[in-house]
Structure formats: C-alpha cells, structure tokens
Design an enzyme around this catalytic site. Sequence first.
Site, PDB file in Angstrom:
ATOM      1  N   PRO A 125      24.859 -37.831 -29.083  1.00  0.00           N
ATOM      2  CA  PRO A 125      23.635 -37.410 -29.728  1.00  0.00           C
ATOM      3  C   PRO A 125      22.431 -38.241 -29.328  1.00  0.00           C
ATOM      4  CG  PRO A 125      24.820 -38.904 -31.140  1.00  0.00           C
ATOM      5  CD  PRO A 125      25.413 -38.982 -29.759  1.00  0.00           C
ATOM      6  N   GLU A 126      21.363 -37.564 -29.011  1.00  0.00           N
ATOM      7  CA  GLU A 126      20.056 -38.197 -28.971  1.00  0.00           C
ATOM      8  C   GLU A 126      19.309 -37.659 -30.182  1.00  0.00           C
ATOM      9  OE1 GLU A 126      18.185 -38.064 -25.073  1.00  0.00           O
ATOM     10  OE2 GLU A 126      20.121 -37.727 -24.133  1.00  0.00           O
TER      11      GLU A 126
END
Length: 272
Positions: A4-5
């Site tokens: 995840p960003e």
Amino acid sequence: MAMPELPEVETIRRALAREVVGLELLRVMVQERVHLLRNCRARELHDRLTGRRLETIGRRGKYLLFGFGTETMVLHLRMSGRLLLAPAEHTRLILEFTGRKNLYFDDARRFGALYLASTDKLARLEPLAELGLEPGTPDYTLKQLRRVLAGPQEIKRLLLDQRKLAGLGNIYACEALYRARLHPQRRANSLSQREAQRLYQAIPQVLARAIASGGSSIASYRQPDGALGQFQNEFAVYGQAGELCAACGSCIERIVQGGRSSFFCPGCQPLR
DNA sequence: AGTATAACCTGTCTGC
DNA sequence: TGCAGACAGGTTATAC
C-alpha cells in the site's frame, strides 16, 4: 504481494469506515508474535482495546489510525499487509467486533508494524512524529513543498522520504514525476518555480485519481471486500519499461535509484 | 551527516 | 519440470 501507498491505504480506510466504525471490539487475536507488535504485547493490546467502540479510522501518510476513544491502534501494512473482511492465507491478527464482523490482517511477508498509543499522546508516537508534509491537507502548499524538497538529492529519492513527504511510494513517485515532466534524477534544488509548480499539482492529482480507482493492484493488493484496485490500468510509466509512452512514443526506461526501480519517459522527462 | 547496502520475510516470475 | 536468481508496493539497522 499486496503493498500500500497512500491511495491504497486511503481506499482501505474508507471501506473500513463503512464496515466496522461504530462497532464494539470483542476480542483481539494475535497469531504473529515476532514482528507485528512493535511497542506492546498481545495481552496488553487485547486488554487495552477490548470492550471499546471503534470510533474513527484515520490515516497519516501510510499509517492507519484506529481510534478506540482514549486508545489508538496504529497499523502500517508495509509491503504485503492487507486488511480483509474475510480470512485469508496469512492471517496475523483478527479483530472481532459485535455483529460477527471480523477484521483480518493478512501479511505474507510479516513486515507489518502495529503500535498502541494513548490517543492524547498519539502525535508523539515515534513513527508518526517524524512524518513529513501530507498531500491534501492545508499544510500542503507550494511554498512548503519547495521548502521540504530543498536538498541537492535526486528528486525521486526525496519524494520517497517519508520524513519529507508522507504517503508517496515507488508507484506514485514515478507517476507524479511523469505528470510533472521531471526526470527522476533531477536534483531537487534545481527545479525552477514552474517545474516545482507542476510537481506540486501532479502529486495530489495522481493520488486523487488513484483513490478514485480504488488503488493499484499489481499482484495481490485488495480492497477489504476482496475487490481489485484499478489504477494499475492507468500507469503511464510504472512497470512499463520497454513500452511506448502514450504521449510521445518514446520507449519507457527503467533505472535504479537507492536500490529502487524508477520508471520514466526519456522524451517527456528529459534530464537536461 | 549523508549515502549505500543489507536485512527483515515470502511469493512470483523469468531464464536457463 | 526444476532450479537459481531477480524482483516486489516499505522501512530500518548497520556499514562505510
């Protein structure tokens, strides 16, 4: 893997806000003892959170903030962490809520990091205290961005430094630089006012578009309901080495900076 | 102080 | 098919 960003974390945050906010936590089951819990033990986590109502789910950079009143659980998904509404193969933590709603933290690579903090001391929690400028907040101004990115380092590397700017990872750093037409090896302090302005606009634009697409699913990132993100279908450069730039027809290139791959279009993002 | 590399772990893909 | 090696969305400890 998942990974995840900011857009993926924000997508997860919004989905969970709809599903579990307002529910009482009945039980916490930790199935991973070595790496996940960074500043507390499983027993303490359980004792301090059980019986409380999940009031809010916030986000700072790539961290999720589960607000249980005076206690807050802070979670970073790192490379492979996922938060799912149904169990998966590598479940490391289960939050059991009323209404038989469970939240499963699945993390194949076990890089995930969980902290427990008193809500009133949250801002002083070590990993949060050092985070930099947050795109999409009132603090995010061109002036602040220029101040934060004032160094002589390569711009791509600065964009990945969470102490400077919080939330960008390898995908969105590459995509933002493409949109701003800046070569990833440009020295940050060499940007003209006009170039800085382009970057200033490109960062929130690409993040907003990615959030609207539910994030990017390259391998196994999933939204909590298991759905794929869709922004990977809109990558201009990330993972596109050898493909042709949609804007100018140049061949997308891959280089390595700080041990990470950078993708860029030599036509749209000249170094000179 | 700044930067490069290794490390943390596991999974997947590529090429021989 | 098998296997070694590269690589992965992130961060941090350690080594120059």
